[in-house]
Scaffold this motif. Sequence first.
Motif, PDB file in Angstrom:
ATOM      1  N   TRP A 108      18.325 -26.221 -33.866  1.00  0.00           N
ATOM      2  CA  TRP A 108      17.169 -25.574 -34.487  1.00  0.00           C
ATOM      3  C   TRP A 108      17.150 -24.093 -34.150  1.00  0.00           C
ATOM      4  O   TRP A 108      17.304 -23.695 -33.003  1.00  0.00           O
ATOM      5  CB  TRP A 108      15.889 -26.229 -34.001  1.00  0.00           C
ATOM      6  CG  TRP A 108      15.712 -27.606 -34.521  1.00  0.00           C
ATOM      7  CD1 TRP A 108      15.987 -28.771 -33.880  1.00  0.00           C
ATOM      8  CD2 TRP A 108      15.257 -27.974 -35.818  1.00  0.00           C
ATOM      9  NE1 TRP A 108      15.727 -29.847 -34.695  1.00  0.00           N
ATOM     10  CE2 TRP A 108      15.266 -29.393 -35.881  1.00  0.00           C
ATOM     11  CE3 TRP A 108      14.829 -27.242 -36.931  1.00  0.00           C
ATOM     12  CZ2 TRP A 108      14.871 -30.085 -37.013  1.00  0.00           C
ATOM     13  CZ3 TRP A 108      14.427 -27.943 -38.056  1.00  0.00           C
ATOM     14  CH2 TRP A 108      14.451 -29.343 -38.095  1.00  0.00           C
ATOM     15  N   LEU A 339       8.200 -32.566 -38.081  1.00  0.00           N
ATOM     16  CA  LEU A 339       7.830 -31.161 -38.199  1.00  0.00           C
ATOM     17  C   LEU A 339       6.335 -31.081 -38.455  1.00  0.00           C
ATOM     18  O   LEU A 339       5.792 -31.830 -39.279  1.00  0.00           O
ATOM     19  CB  LEU A 339       8.579 -30.481 -39.352  1.00  0.00           C
ATOM     20  CG  LEU A 339      10.023 -30.022 -39.096  1.00  0.00           C
ATOM     21  CD1 LEU A 339      10.947 -31.198 -38.886  1.00  0.00           C
ATOM     22  CD2 LEU A 339      10.532 -29.154 -40.252  1.00  0.00           C
ATOM     23  N   SER A 340       5.669 -30.188 -37.743  1.00  0.00           N
ATOM     24  CA  SER A 340       4.232 -30.000 -37.929  1.00  0.00           C
ATOM     25  C   SER A 340       3.924 -28.522 -38.068  1.00  0.00           C
ATOM     26  O   SER A 340       4.551 -27.684 -37.425  1.00  0.00           O
ATOM     27  CB  SER A 340       3.454 -30.591 -36.747  1.00  0.00           C
ATOM     28  OG  SER A 340       3.795 -29.953 -35.529  1.00  0.00           O
ATOM     29  N   ILE A 347       5.345 -23.569 -36.622  1.00  0.00           N
ATOM     30  CA  ILE A 347       5.922 -24.854 -37.021  1.00  0.00           C
ATOM     31  C   ILE A 347       6.585 -25.417 -35.775  1.00  0.00           C
ATOM     32  O   ILE A 347       7.438 -24.766 -35.166  1.00  0.00           O
ATOM     33  CB  ILE A 347       6.960 -24.698 -38.133  1.00  0.00           C
ATOM     34  CG1 ILE A 347       6.335 -24.088 -39.389  1.00  0.00           C
ATOM     35  CG2 ILE A 347       7.610 -26.040 -38.462  1.00  0.00           C
ATOM     36  CD1 ILE A 347       7.348 -23.731 -40.466  1.00  0.00           C
ATOM     37  N   LYS A 348       6.200 -26.608 -35.387  1.00  0.00           N
ATOM     38  CA  LYS A 348       6.785 -27.244 -34.216  1.00  0.00           C
ATOM     39  C   LYS A 348       7.691 -28.389 -34.661  1.00  0.00           C
ATOM     40  O   LYS A 348       7.349 -29.160 -35.557  1.00  0.00           O
ATOM     41  CB  LYS A 348       5.705 -27.742 -33.256  1.00  0.00           C
ATOM     42  CG  LYS A 348       4.909 -26.589 -32.629  1.00  0.00           C
ATOM     43  CD  LYS A 348       3.960 -27.059 -31.546  1.00  0.00           C
ATOM     44  CE  LYS A 348       3.158 -25.886 -30.980  1.00  0.00           C
ATOM     45  NZ  LYS A 348       4.002 -24.906 -30.265  1.00  0.00           N
ATOM     46  N   VAL A 349       8.846 -28.470 -34.004  1.00  0.00           N
ATOM     47  CA  VAL A 349       9.809 -29.531 -34.257  1.00  0.00           C
ATOM     48  C   VAL A 349       9.762 -30.477 -33.061  1.00  0.00           C
ATOM     49  O   VAL A 349       9.978 -30.063 -31.925  1.00  0.00           O
ATOM     50  CB  VAL A 349      11.229 -28.959 -34.451  1.00  0.00           C
ATOM     51  CG1 VAL A 349      12.213 -30.092 -34.734  1.00  0.00           C
ATOM     52  CG2 VAL A 349      11.253 -27.935 -35.587  1.00  0.00           C
ATOM     53  N   THR A 363      10.082 -24.310 -31.558  1.00  0.00           N
ATOM     54  CA  THR A 363       8.893 -23.749 -32.198  1.00  0.00           C
ATOM     55  C   THR A 363       9.288 -22.530 -33.020  1.00  0.00           C
ATOM     56  O   THR A 363       9.912 -21.601 -32.498  1.00  0.00           O
ATOM     57  CB  THR A 363       7.832 -23.346 -31.161  1.00  0.00           C
ATOM     58  OG1 THR A 363       7.403 -24.513 -30.456  1.00  0.00           O
ATOM     59  CG2 THR A 363       6.614 -22.720 -31.847  1.00  0.00           C
ATOM     60  N   LEU A 385      13.421 -25.944 -46.294  1.00  0.00           N
ATOM     61  CA  LEU A 385      12.010 -26.141 -46.001  1.00  0.00           C
ATOM     62  C   LEU A 385      11.206 -25.044 -46.667  1.00  0.00           C
ATOM     63  O   LEU A 385      11.489 -23.855 -46.480  1.00  0.00           O
ATOM     64  CB  LEU A 385      11.774 -26.106 -44.490  1.00  0.00           C
ATOM     65  CG  LEU A 385      10.329 -26.329 -44.030  1.00  0.00           C
ATOM     66  CD1 LEU A 385       9.928 -27.783 -44.272  1.00  0.00           C
ATOM     67  CD2 LEU A 385      10.159 -25.964 -42.558  1.00  0.00           C
ATOM     68  N   CYS A 387       7.655 -23.200 -46.847  1.00  0.00           N
ATOM     69  CA  CYS A 387       6.548 -22.996 -45.908  1.00  0.00           C
ATOM     70  C   CYS A 387       5.549 -22.027 -46.527  1.00  0.00           C
ATOM     71  O   CYS A 387       5.830 -20.839 -46.674  1.00  0.00           O
ATOM     72  CB  CYS A 387       7.108 -22.445 -44.586  1.00  0.00           C
ATOM     73  SG  CYS A 387       5.874 -21.859 -43.423  1.00  0.00           S
ATOM     74  N   LEU A 399      17.588 -25.454 -43.144  1.00  0.00           N
ATOM     75  CA  LEU A 399      17.421 -26.284 -41.960  1.00  0.00           C
ATOM     76  C   LEU A 399      18.789 -26.719 -41.449  1.00  0.00           C
ATOM     77  O   LEU A 399      19.684 -26.983 -42.246  1.00  0.00           O
ATOM     78  CB  LEU A 399      16.576 -27.521 -42.290  1.00  0.00           C
ATOM     79  CG  LEU A 399      15.091 -27.283 -42.550  1.00  0.00           C
ATOM     80  CD1 LEU A 399      14.406 -28.625 -42.816  1.00  0.00           C
ATOM     81  CD2 LEU A 399      14.410 -26.554 -41.412  1.00  0.00           C
ATOM     82  N   PRO A 400      18.963 -26.776 -40.128  1.00  0.00           N
ATOM     83  CA  PRO A 400      17.928 -26.565 -39.106  1.00  0.00           C
ATOM     84  C   PRO A 400      17.851 -25.143 -38.560  1.00  0.00           C
ATOM     85  O   PRO A 400      17.143 -24.898 -37.597  1.00  0.00           O
ATOM     86  CB  PRO A 400      18.387 -27.516 -37.996  1.00  0.00           C
ATOM     87  CG  PRO A 400      19.884 -27.443 -38.071  1.00  0.00           C
ATOM     88  CD  PRO A 400      20.203 -27.318 -39.543  1.00  0.00           C
TER      89      PRO A 400
END
Length: 449
Positions: A108, A339-340, A347-349, A363, A385, A387, A399-400
């Motif tokens: 990431w 993912l949030s 964005i947290k993985v 993050t 992704l 966003c 990604l990633p």
Amino acid sequence: MDFDSNGGNKRVFNRLGNKPQPHHYPNQNQNQNQKVCYHWQAGRCTRNPCAFLHRELPPPPLPTHASSSSSSSFNGSSKRAHGGGLGGGGPRNDGFSSRKNPNFNNTWGRVGGGGGGVPPKKMERVCNYWVQGKCSYGDNCKFLHSWSIGGSFSLLTTLEGHQKVVTGITLPSGDKLYTGSKDENVRIWDCASGQCVSAVPLGGEIGCMISEGPWVFIGLPNMVKALNIETVTDMSLSGPVGQVYSLVVGNDLLFAGTEDGSILAWKFNPATNCFEPAASLTGHTRAVVTMFVGANRLYSGSMDNSIRVWNIETLQCIQILTDHKSVVMSVLCWEQFLLSASLDNTIKVWAATPSGNLEVTYTHTEENGILTLCGMFDAEAKPVLLCSTNDNFVRIYDLPSFMERGKIISKQEIRAIQAGPSGLFFTGDGNGQVRVWNWIAEPKTATAM
């Protein structure tokens, strides 16, 4: 419904809010080799000479992490030609496949989060005169003559009709697009002509909309409306308290996230031809605004700043994630990761530990609050992704690596993004516009013989 984020009161579901502007570098005499010019990265540095670097620093090596999780499939029938993330559990606002990449390793942000790609040469603002068809500068205009930046996708058309923010986009069939809005209408569009063939008034603001098989589910104040496009029938599912902000299908259950913080579940009974209440999941203290089913889990994000992880079989909460500092606006799964995204600009993985609990493994930070995420594959089947942030941009990342691929620009915030078939995807904004985009293959460089 107001909340406090970064020192100021904001509105989550109906605002054009702005975040504080990024700070300037505090010391102009700082070693040039240690600072990359922020304005150069944004494509708008006017200093000559500039005290800061006009090139990227070499990225530091990042550790890799390994994790794994089991996947599960939605057991009900589905006629969607696209969709599904990890676990395959029902309709999503993303287009990730549930297949795993055997060659994947966790790298990431390996080239640095959010800063990749070639800086744009023009100011990242659309020319107002171009919008009106009056710009006389042509290619020499310092502002953009496009609603996007990047060469791997293009705008096909704009669908006009909604009067307020678009909150849901779905394709329950191959030839009709359904869009829902806070203007209390569902509009049905013919995919061949791009014309609106029907506008269905529902008598309440639409908070979300998904489809599964022949069903279109619509989140309304104090109810969920279920439309069957094959039998042309509808039914109202009562029980929610306040606005229904999120819907998802998994394990033959329909889940609805509501304004009072509860998650209600229904199961379809073929014998009675109706949806029957199955469960009520409680624990969140404020509205549930996003949900996702994957890896035999239901993930729910809330205005209480937390993510709850529920076992999809027992419907018991098995973990609470509290790393975000503001509203959790969007959750989705990719590969073995969760993912949030939050209005705290991150964005947290999340990856599973050997014990099975989720922990943050990476993050990514934006300059503005994040409104929604959508994952899909580009024209070359590479995962990307999308966003959406509250500065009216959608940033597109590989990604990633989180290397930036391009941007979509809108007059108002984009609240709905939906992957479609055949390389299409859709965005809906606060102005009521729905835009249709198409992934295009990037030109290949010829190899010398």
